[in-house]
Design a protein around this motif. Structure first.
Motif, PDB file in Angstrom:
ATOM      1  N   VAL A  77     -79.873 -35.566  21.456  1.00 32.83           N
ATOM      2  CA  VAL A  77     -78.665 -35.954  21.990  1.00 32.83           C
ATOM      3  C   VAL A  77     -78.932 -37.030  23.542  1.00 32.83           C
ATOM      4  O   VAL A  77     -79.584 -36.502  24.399  1.00 32.83           O
ATOM      5  CB  VAL A  77     -77.661 -35.055  22.403  1.00 32.83           C
ATOM      6  N   LEU A  78     -78.835 -38.089  23.623  1.00 38.08           N
ATOM      7  CA  LEU A  78     -78.895 -39.239  24.501  1.00 38.08           C
ATOM      8  C   LEU A  78     -77.867 -40.012  24.847  1.00 38.08           C
ATOM      9  O   LEU A  78     -77.244 -40.629  23.754  1.00 38.08           O
ATOM     10  CB  LEU A  78     -80.261 -39.946  24.053  1.00 38.08           C
ATOM     11  N   LEU A  79     -77.505 -40.124  25.998  1.00 39.27           N
ATOM     12  CA  LEU A  79     -76.573 -41.116  26.371  1.00 39.27           C
ATOM     13  C   LEU A  79     -77.042 -41.984  27.463  1.00 39.27           C
ATOM     14  O   LEU A  79     -77.576 -41.783  28.427  1.00 39.27           O
ATOM     15  CB  LEU A  79     -75.209 -40.277  27.252  1.00 39.27           C
ATOM     16  N   ALA A  80     -76.942 -43.269  27.098  1.00 40.88           N
ATOM     17  CA  ALA A  80     -77.345 -44.442  28.117  1.00 40.88           C
ATOM     18  C   ALA A  80     -76.317 -45.465  28.255  1.00 40.88           C
ATOM     19  O   ALA A  80     -75.482 -45.698  27.509  1.00 40.88           O
ATOM     20  CB  ALA A  80     -78.532 -45.012  27.366  1.00 40.88           C
ATOM     21  N   VAL A  81     -76.330 -45.584  29.533  1.00 39.54           N
ATOM     22  CA  VAL A  81     -75.190 -46.506  30.160  1.00 39.54           C
ATOM     23  C   VAL A  81     -75.763 -47.811  30.667  1.00 39.54           C
ATOM     24  O   VAL A  81     -76.719 -47.769  31.566  1.00 39.54           O
ATOM     25  CB  VAL A  81     -74.454 -45.778  31.207  1.00 39.54           C
ATOM     26  N   CYS A  82     -75.300 -48.864  30.310  1.00 38.73           N
ATOM     27  CA  CYS A  82     -75.827 -50.326  30.625  1.00 38.73           C
ATOM     28  C   CYS A  82     -77.007 -50.749  30.609  1.00 38.73           C
ATOM     29  O   CYS A  82     -77.619 -50.884  29.720  1.00 38.73           O
ATOM     30  CB  CYS A  82     -75.053 -50.509  32.093  1.00 38.73           C
ATOM     31  N   GLY A  83     -77.720 -50.837  32.045  1.00 38.26           N
ATOM     32  CA  GLY A  83     -79.244 -50.852  32.029  1.00 38.26           C
ATOM     33  C   GLY A  83     -80.044 -50.014  31.225  1.00 38.26           C
ATOM     34  O   GLY A  83     -80.972 -50.403  30.401  1.00 38.26           O
ATOM     35  N   GLY A  84     -79.532 -48.610  31.115  1.00 41.91           N
ATOM     36  CA  GLY A  84     -80.246 -47.633  30.405  1.00 41.91           C
ATOM     37  C   GLY A  84     -80.250 -47.992  28.840  1.00 41.91           C
ATOM     38  O   GLY A  84     -80.964 -47.727  27.959  1.00 41.91           O
ATOM     39  N   GLU A 133     -68.454 -52.690  20.734  1.00 43.66           N
ATOM     40  CA  GLU A 133     -69.174 -52.296  22.280  1.00 43.66           C
ATOM     41  C   GLU A 133     -70.114 -51.015  21.845  1.00 43.66           C
ATOM     42  O   GLU A 133     -69.674 -50.058  21.222  1.00 43.66           O
ATOM     43  CB  GLU A 133     -67.763 -51.767  23.112  1.00 43.66           C
ATOM     44  N   GLY A 134     -71.267 -51.157  22.584  1.00 45.46           N
ATOM     45  CA  GLY A 134     -72.275 -49.872  22.648  1.00 45.46           C
ATOM     46  C   GLY A 134     -72.567 -49.841  21.274  1.00 45.46           C
ATOM     47  O   GLY A 134     -72.528 -50.860  20.240  1.00 45.46           O
ATOM     48  N   VAL A 135     -73.506 -48.746  21.035  1.00 44.19           N
ATOM     49  CA  VAL A 135     -74.257 -48.396  19.806  1.00 44.19           C
ATOM     50  C   VAL A 135     -74.102 -47.025  19.837  1.00 44.19           C
ATOM     51  O   VAL A 135     -74.081 -46.020  20.545  1.00 44.19           O
ATOM     52  CB  VAL A 135     -75.595 -48.725  20.233  1.00 44.19           C
ATOM     53  N   GLY A 146     -75.319 -45.278  23.140  1.00 47.99           N
ATOM     54  CA  GLY A 146     -75.283 -46.444  24.619  1.00 47.99           C
ATOM     55  C   GLY A 146     -74.189 -47.126  24.618  1.00 47.99           C
ATOM     56  O   GLY A 146     -73.355 -47.595  23.610  1.00 47.99           O
ATOM     57  N   THR A 147     -73.668 -47.253  25.962  1.00 48.89           N
ATOM     58  CA  THR A 147     -72.644 -48.029  26.044  1.00 48.89           C
ATOM     59  C   THR A 147     -72.562 -48.878  27.515  1.00 48.89           C
ATOM     60  O   THR A 147     -73.688 -48.616  28.318  1.00 48.89           O
ATOM     61  CB  THR A 147     -71.601 -47.082  26.097  1.00 48.89           C
ATOM     62  N   TYR A 148     -71.990 -49.748  27.696  1.00 45.95           N
ATOM     63  CA  TYR A 148     -71.753 -50.821  28.836  1.00 45.95           C
ATOM     64  C   TYR A 148     -70.891 -50.480  29.974  1.00 45.95           C
ATOM     65  O   TYR A 148     -70.335 -50.702  30.923  1.00 45.95           O
ATOM     66  CB  TYR A 148     -71.394 -52.228  28.600  1.00 45.95           C
ATOM     67  N   LEU A 149     -70.092 -49.164  29.381  1.00 47.87           N
ATOM     68  CA  LEU A 149     -68.639 -48.593  30.142  1.00 47.87           C
ATOM     69  C   LEU A 149     -69.502 -47.725  31.470  1.00 47.87           C
ATOM     70  O   LEU A 149     -69.727 -46.536  31.228  1.00 47.87           O
ATOM     71  CB  LEU A 149     -68.091 -47.742  29.097  1.00 47.87           C
ATOM     72  N   HIS A 150     -68.856 -48.357  32.391  1.00 46.00           N
ATOM     73  CA  HIS A 150     -69.327 -47.284  33.806  1.00 46.00           C
ATOM     74  C   HIS A 150     -68.026 -46.630  34.031  1.00 46.00           C
ATOM     75  O   HIS A 150     -67.099 -46.782  33.349  1.00 46.00           O
ATOM     76  CB  HIS A 150     -69.726 -48.259  34.838  1.00 46.00           C
ATOM     77  N   GLY A 151     -67.972 -45.884  35.235  1.00 42.89           N
ATOM     78  CA  GLY A 151     -66.649 -45.628  35.738  1.00 42.89           C
ATOM     79  C   GLY A 151     -66.654 -44.442  36.649  1.00 42.89           C
ATOM     80  O   GLY A 151     -65.915 -44.419  37.571  1.00 42.89           O
ATOM     81  N   PRO A 152     -67.351 -43.636  36.425  1.00 42.75           N
ATOM     82  CA  PRO A 152     -68.063 -43.169  35.286  1.00 42.75           C
ATOM     83  C   PRO A 152     -67.706 -42.916  33.950  1.00 42.75           C
ATOM     84  O   PRO A 152     -66.119 -42.580  34.034  1.00 42.75           O
ATOM     85  CB  PRO A 152     -69.154 -41.716  35.651  1.00 42.75           C
TER      86      PRO A 152
END
Length: 255
Positions: free
Chosen positions: A88-95, A178-180, A187-193
């Motif tokens: 399991v991996l969560l990556a946000v924006c630059g990640g 949005e995202g993958v 993977g996503t561009y969604l911050h906020g967090p």
């Protein structure tokens, strides 16, 4: 039960409160009496994902991304093996961008780790604003904040969801997605967090990781998410109000 979370390069990748995703996972496990060990991975550390249940990679500036990319390339095979084995991996924006084959940094094409079939190009201007998407991983719409200059294009993989809010851009501002979502990678561009605003996404990650470690027959108690769901609904209403306001302005302009 216990989970082990690897937090990659927290000193470099923590835009817009992305570190709050770690806190959210910790608390939602704690409330269920699930023990959590968070292992920060810093530049220069030896990477070993053998006993890792969840990897988190946050967002950073272009400079920080380039530093981190060099570190990740050295661990490229370990990361690929982890992903292909269902980690399991969560990556946000630059990640998120770093997971692909490459991304454009200014005029420089920077090699990514290539664990997912996607690429990121540089577009004119930045894609900024609150966004809402519909996703198959949860019932409630996913809400968050995007601010990125990169335009990401997916290859042989699925998007995380479809943009449903007016003014939301998603991966590239063109295809409406949005995202993958690839295997157990999001993977996503969604911050906020992301996760405090979307508890169902957090639980999706936790349950997937626990199933991988313990099998599907484990107790995962429901939590009282009244407050969290109200926050999510408030953002949904704000975004829907924006749609109505834009339609009204457009109608007045035509009358």
């Amino acid at each position: 039960m216990e989970l082990c979370i690897a937090h990659l390069f927290p000193e470099l990748l923590n835009l817009y409160g992305d570190g709050g995703n770690i806190i959210c996972m910790q608390k939602r496990c704690e409330w269920r009496d699930i023990s959590v060990q968070v292992n920060p991975v810093h530049c220069g550390d030896k990477v070993d994902f053998t006993h890792t249940d969840i990897i988190f990679v946050g967002g950073g500036t272009d400079r920080e991304q380039k530093i981190v990319c060099g570190e990740l390339l050295a661990a490229k095979q370990q990361l690929r093996d982890y992903v292909e084995a269902g980690g399991v991996l969560l990556a946000v924006c630059g990640g998120y961008q770093l997971l692909g084959h490459n991304y454009l940094l200014g005029n420089e094409l920077v090699e990514g780790v290539g664990v997912i079939d996607l690429k990121t190009e540089r577009g004119e201007g930045r894609l900024i604003g609150n966004v809402m998407i519909e996703s198959a991983i949860c019932e409630m719409p996913i809400v968050g904040y995007e601010n990125h200059g990169g335009r990401t294009y997916l290859g042989d993989c699925e998007p995380l969801g479809k943009v449903t809010s007016a003014g939301g851009y998603g991966n590239n501002g063109q295809d409406g997605y949005e995202g993958v979502h690839y295997k157990n990678v999001i993977g996503t561009y969604l911050h906020g967090p992301l996760l405090p605003k979307n508890p169902q996404v957090c639980d999706y990650l936790l349950k997937t990781a626990l199933s991988r470690r313990y099998g599907s027959d484990f107790a995962f108690p429901e939590l009282d998410d009244t407050v969290e769901n109200e926050a999510n609904l408030y953002m949904q209403e704000r975004l829907r109000d924006n749609v109505v306001n834009k339609m009204q302005v457009s109608a007045r302009g035509k009358s």
